[in-house]
Scaffold this motif. Structure first.
Motif, PDB file in Angstrom:
ATOM      1  N   SER A  31      35.027   8.821  49.365  1.00 31.31           N
ATOM      2  CA  SER A  31      34.463   9.352  48.121  1.00 31.31           C
ATOM      3  C   SER A  31      35.406  10.287  47.379  1.00 31.31           C
ATOM      4  O   SER A  31      35.184  10.625  46.226  1.00 31.31           O
ATOM      5  CB  SER A  31      33.150  10.098  48.414  1.00 31.31           C
ATOM      6  OG  SER A  31      33.414  11.258  49.181  1.00 31.31           O
ATOM      7  N   LYS A  32      36.456  10.735  48.040  1.00 28.57           N
ATOM      8  CA  LYS A  32      37.378  11.680  47.410  1.00 28.57           C
ATOM      9  C   LYS A  32      38.259  10.963  46.380  1.00 28.57           C
ATOM     10  O   LYS A  32      38.896   9.957  46.667  1.00 28.57           O
ATOM     11  CB  LYS A  32      38.277  12.341  48.473  1.00 28.57           C
ATOM     12  CG  LYS A  32      37.520  13.287  49.388  1.00 28.57           C
ATOM     13  CD  LYS A  32      38.461  13.892  50.413  1.00 28.57           C
ATOM     14  CE  LYS A  32      37.730  14.857  51.334  1.00 28.57           C
ATOM     15  NZ  LYS A  32      38.614  15.402  52.379  1.00 28.57           N
ATOM     16  N   ALA A  33      38.258  11.507  45.188  1.00 26.58           N
ATOM     17  CA  ALA A  33      39.128  10.945  44.156  1.00 26.58           C
ATOM     18  C   ALA A  33      40.561  11.335  44.484  1.00 26.58           C
ATOM     19  O   ALA A  33      40.851  12.503  44.720  1.00 26.58           O
ATOM     20  CB  ALA A  33      38.720  11.488  42.798  1.00 26.58           C
ATOM     21  N   ARG A  34      41.462  10.353  44.512  1.00 24.26           N
ATOM     22  CA  ARG A  34      42.834  10.620  44.897  1.00 24.26           C
ATOM     23  C   ARG A  34      43.769  10.440  43.708  1.00 24.26           C
ATOM     24  O   ARG A  34      43.728   9.408  43.032  1.00 24.26           O
ATOM     25  CB  ARG A  34      43.253   9.706  46.044  1.00 24.26           C
ATOM     26  CG  ARG A  34      42.399   9.860  47.300  1.00 24.26           C
ATOM     27  CD  ARG A  34      43.075   9.138  48.456  1.00 24.26           C
ATOM     28  NE  ARG A  34      42.269   9.261  49.663  1.00 24.26           N
ATOM     29  CZ  ARG A  34      41.520   8.286  50.160  1.00 24.26           C
ATOM     30  NH1 ARG A  34      41.473   7.120  49.553  1.00 24.26           N
ATOM     31  NH2 ARG A  34      40.827   8.464  51.268  1.00 24.26           N
ATOM     32  N   ASP A  35      44.619  11.423  43.467  1.00 19.43           N
ATOM     33  CA  ASP A  35      45.626  11.269  42.441  1.00 19.43           C
ATOM     34  C   ASP A  35      46.793  10.480  43.040  1.00 19.43           C
ATOM     35  O   ASP A  35      46.816  10.222  44.235  1.00 19.43           O
ATOM     36  CB  ASP A  35      46.063  12.631  41.896  1.00 19.43           C
ATOM     37  CG  ASP A  35      46.663  13.526  42.959  1.00 19.43           C
ATOM     38  OD1 ASP A  35      47.199  12.997  43.959  1.00 19.43           O
ATOM     39  OD2 ASP A  35      46.610  14.761  42.798  1.00 19.43           O
ATOM     40  N   PRO A  36      47.776  10.064  42.235  1.00 22.85           N
ATOM     41  CA  PRO A  36      48.884   9.256  42.758  1.00 22.85           C
ATOM     42  C   PRO A  36      49.612   9.911  43.927  1.00 22.85           C
ATOM     43  O   PRO A  36      50.032   9.232  44.864  1.00 22.85           O
ATOM     44  CB  PRO A  36      49.799   9.103  41.532  1.00 22.85           C
ATOM     45  CG  PRO A  36      48.875   9.196  40.372  1.00 22.85           C
ATOM     46  CD  PRO A  36      47.841  10.215  40.771  1.00 22.85           C
ATOM     47  N   HIS A  37      49.775  11.232  43.863  1.00 26.11           N
ATOM     48  CA  HIS A  37      50.454  11.948  44.946  1.00 26.11           C
ATOM     49  C   HIS A  37      49.674  11.803  46.249  1.00 26.11           C
ATOM     50  O   HIS A  37      50.244  11.507  47.300  1.00 26.11           O
ATOM     51  CB  HIS A  37      50.596  13.427  44.573  1.00 26.11           C
ATOM     52  CG  HIS A  37      51.321  14.244  45.587  1.00 26.11           C
ATOM     53  ND1 HIS A  37      52.695  14.325  45.645  1.00 26.11           N
ATOM     54  CD2 HIS A  37      50.857  15.019  46.611  1.00 26.11           C
ATOM     55  CE1 HIS A  37      53.046  15.112  46.648  1.00 26.11           C
ATOM     56  NE2 HIS A  37      51.963  15.554  47.240  1.00 26.11           N
ATOM     57  N   VAL A  38      48.363  12.000  46.170  1.00 25.45           N
ATOM     58  CA  VAL A  38      47.517  11.887  47.361  1.00 25.45           C
ATOM     59  C   VAL A  38      47.503  10.449  47.855  1.00 25.45           C
ATOM     60  O   VAL A  38      47.543  10.191  49.061  1.00 25.45           O
ATOM     61  CB  VAL A  38      46.081  12.370  47.054  1.00 25.45           C
ATOM     62  CG1 VAL A  38      45.167  12.126  48.254  1.00 25.45           C
ATOM     63  CG2 VAL A  38      46.093  13.844  46.684  1.00 25.45           C
ATOM     64  N   ASN A  39      47.446   9.501  46.926  1.00 25.64           N
ATOM     65  CA  ASN A  39      47.459   8.092  47.307  1.00 25.64           C
ATOM     66  C   ASN A  39      48.732   7.726  48.060  1.00 25.64           C
ATOM     67  O   ASN A  39      48.698   6.972  49.039  1.00 25.64           O
ATOM     68  CB  ASN A  39      47.323   7.205  46.071  1.00 25.64           C
ATOM     69  CG  ASN A  39      45.878   7.025  45.656  1.00 25.64           C
ATOM     70  OD1 ASN A  39      44.983   7.017  46.482  1.00 25.64           O
ATOM     71  ND2 ASN A  39      45.658   6.884  44.363  1.00 25.64           N
ATOM     72  N   LYS A  40      49.850   8.244  47.573  1.00 19.53           N
ATOM     73  CA  LYS A  40      51.128   7.974  48.227  1.00 19.53           C
ATOM     74  C   LYS A  40      51.145   8.544  49.637  1.00 19.53           C
ATOM     75  O   LYS A  40      51.575   7.880  50.592  1.00 19.53           O
ATOM     76  CB  LYS A  40      52.268   8.578  47.396  1.00 19.53           C
ATOM     77  CG  LYS A  40      53.651   8.421  48.016  1.00 19.53           C
ATOM     78  CD  LYS A  40      54.064   6.978  48.145  1.00 19.53           C
ATOM     79  CE  LYS A  40      55.505   6.865  48.630  1.00 19.53           C
ATOM     80  NZ  LYS A  40      55.918   5.455  48.845  1.00 19.53           N
ATOM     81  N   ARG A  41      50.655   9.774  49.767  1.00 23.45           N
ATOM     82  CA  ARG A  41      50.606  10.379  51.093  1.00 23.45           C
ATOM     83  C   ARG A  41      49.696   9.574  52.018  1.00 23.45           C
ATOM     84  O   ARG A  41      49.990   9.399  53.197  1.00 23.45           O
ATOM     85  CB  ARG A  41      50.113  11.830  51.000  1.00 23.45           C
ATOM     86  CG  ARG A  41      51.200  12.812  50.597  1.00 23.45           C
ATOM     87  CD  ARG A  41      50.882  14.206  51.097  1.00 23.45           C
ATOM     88  NE  ARG A  41      52.024  15.095  50.956  1.00 23.45           N
ATOM     89  CZ  ARG A  41      53.029  15.148  51.804  1.00 23.45           C
ATOM     90  NH1 ARG A  41      53.060  14.326  52.845  1.00 23.45           N
ATOM     91  NH2 ARG A  41      54.015  16.003  51.621  1.00 23.45           N
ATOM     92  N   ARG A  42      48.558   9.134  51.484  1.00 22.02           N
ATOM     93  CA  ARG A  42      47.637   8.350  52.303  1.00 22.02           C
ATOM     94  C   ARG A  42      48.281   7.047  52.753  1.00 22.02           C
ATOM     95  O   ARG A  42      48.114   6.612  53.888  1.00 22.02           O
ATOM     96  CB  ARG A  42      46.355   8.055  51.507  1.00 22.02           C
ATOM     97  CG  ARG A  42      45.285   7.347  52.334  1.00 22.02           C
ATOM     98  CD  ARG A  42      44.728   8.266  53.399  1.00 22.02           C
ATOM     99  NE  ARG A  42      44.264   7.522  54.562  1.00 22.02           N
ATOM    100  CZ  ARG A  42      43.616   8.050  55.570  1.00 22.02           C
ATOM    101  NH1 ARG A  42      43.362   9.346  55.591  1.00 22.02           N
ATOM    102  NH2 ARG A  42      43.239   7.329  56.590  1.00 22.02           N
TER     103      ARG A  42
END
Length: 247
Positions: A31-42
Motif C-alpha cells: 500500500s505504500k506509494a513508492r517514488d522512483p528512488h524507493v522503487n529502485k531500492r526495492r
C-alpha cells in the motif's frame, strides 16, 4: 540452503493471528506509494534477496523481505541457521543489515553470538550504490549494526569478549551499543573500563549513560566535568547520569 527442520515437522504451525500478521505486513508494504528512488531500492533489495527469500519459503515463511520475520511477531527459530548462512553470500548493504537486525533477538543468540563476534572484527564486504557519499562508509555502518546486536546479546558469559571490543578504540563509534550494555556482563572491570572511555569522543556518551544506569557514585566527579562538553549528546547524557547517581 534450506531449513534442517521446517515448522510443520517441528510441530510448529502458524496460528490464525500469526497468519493475519503476515497478511497485514504484506498489505502494508504493497500500500505504500513508492517514488522512483524507493522503487529502485526495492528492486535492488528484491534482486539481492531472491535466494534467501526462497530458502525462507522452504522453511514455511513466505515473506517479501527478511525484516517481515521480526515485524510479524513470529518465532522464527528454524530460520536462524538459514539467515546466518546467507550473511557471507550477499553484499547489498540494506539486505545484510536486514539479516543482522533480524538475527539480533534473544532466541537467535546461541547461534548468532559467535558469528557476530567474528563479524564485528571482520565485517562482511558490503556495498550500496545509492548510498550518499557523505554517509558513513558501508563497512563501518554494518559494523555498527553488528555491534548493536552484540549489545543485545551482552551477558556474563561474554564479558571478556565485549570488554575487549569496548576498549578497542580502532572500532570507533561502532562500539557504542556494546559500551552502553557493558553493565549487563556483571564484571567488576566494567566501571574502570567505562571511566577510561569517558575521554573517547566516539563512545563517551554511551559510557556516561552506562555509568548512570549503574548509579556508579565514584563516577560523579568525572561526569560533572563533562557538563560543558562541546558535544550536545555528551552534555545531555551527563545531566541524565548525574540525576540517576544522585547525591
Amino acid at each position: 540452503m534450506s531449513c534442517d527442520e521446517k515448522p510443520s515437522t517441528a510441530g510448529r504451525r502458524l496460528t490464525r493471528v500469526e497468519k493475519q500478521a503476515f497478511i497485514n505486513a504484506s498489505a502494508s508494504l504493497k500500500s505504500k506509494a513508492r517514488d522512483p528512488h524507493v522503487n529502485k531500492r526495492r528492486h535492488l533489495y528484491d534482486e539481492s534477496a531472491a535466494g534467501v527469500l526462497a530458502d525462507l519459503a522452504e522453511c514455511g515463511f513466505d515473506v517479501q523481505s527478511v525484516g517481515e520475520l521480526r515485524q510479524s511477531g513470529l518465532k522464527y527459530q528454524v530460520a536462524v541457521p538459514v539467515l546466518l548462512g546467507w550473511i557471507p553470500r550477499v553484499s547489498y548493504l540494506p539486505l545484510v543489515e536486514d539479516i543482522v537486525r533480524t538475527l539480533s533477538v534473544g532466541f537467535a543468540k546461541k547461534d548468532a553470538l559467535p558469528v557476530f563476534l567474528h563479524l564485528f572484527r571482520y565485517p562482511p564486504e558490503v556495498e550500496d550504490r545509492m548510498r550518499p557519499e557523505t554517509s558513513q562508509p558501508a563497512k563501518e555502518h554494518i559494523r555498527w549494526v553488528i555491534g548493536n546486536g552484540l549489545g543485545i546479546f551482552a551477558s556474563p558469559a561474554v564479558a571478556d569478549e565485549l570488554i575487549s571490543l569496548a576498549m578497542a578504540r580502532e572500532y570507533g563509534d561502532a562500539r557504542s551499543q556494546i559500551v552502553l550494555n557493558l553493565p549487563k556482563v556483571k564484571s567488576g572491570d566494567v566501571p574502570r573500563v567505562l571511566l577510561e572511555l569517558l575521554d573517547d569522543p566516539t563512545v563517551a556518551a554511551s559510557a556516561i549513560e552506562a555509568l548512570g544506569k549503574m548509579k556508579f557514585v565514584e563516577a560523579r566527579e568525572r561526569i560533572e566535568r563533562l557538563l560543558d562538553h562541546s558535544d550536545t549528546n555528551v552534555r545531555k547524557q551527563a545531566k541524565k547520569a548525574l540525576k540517576r547517581i544522585g547525591g
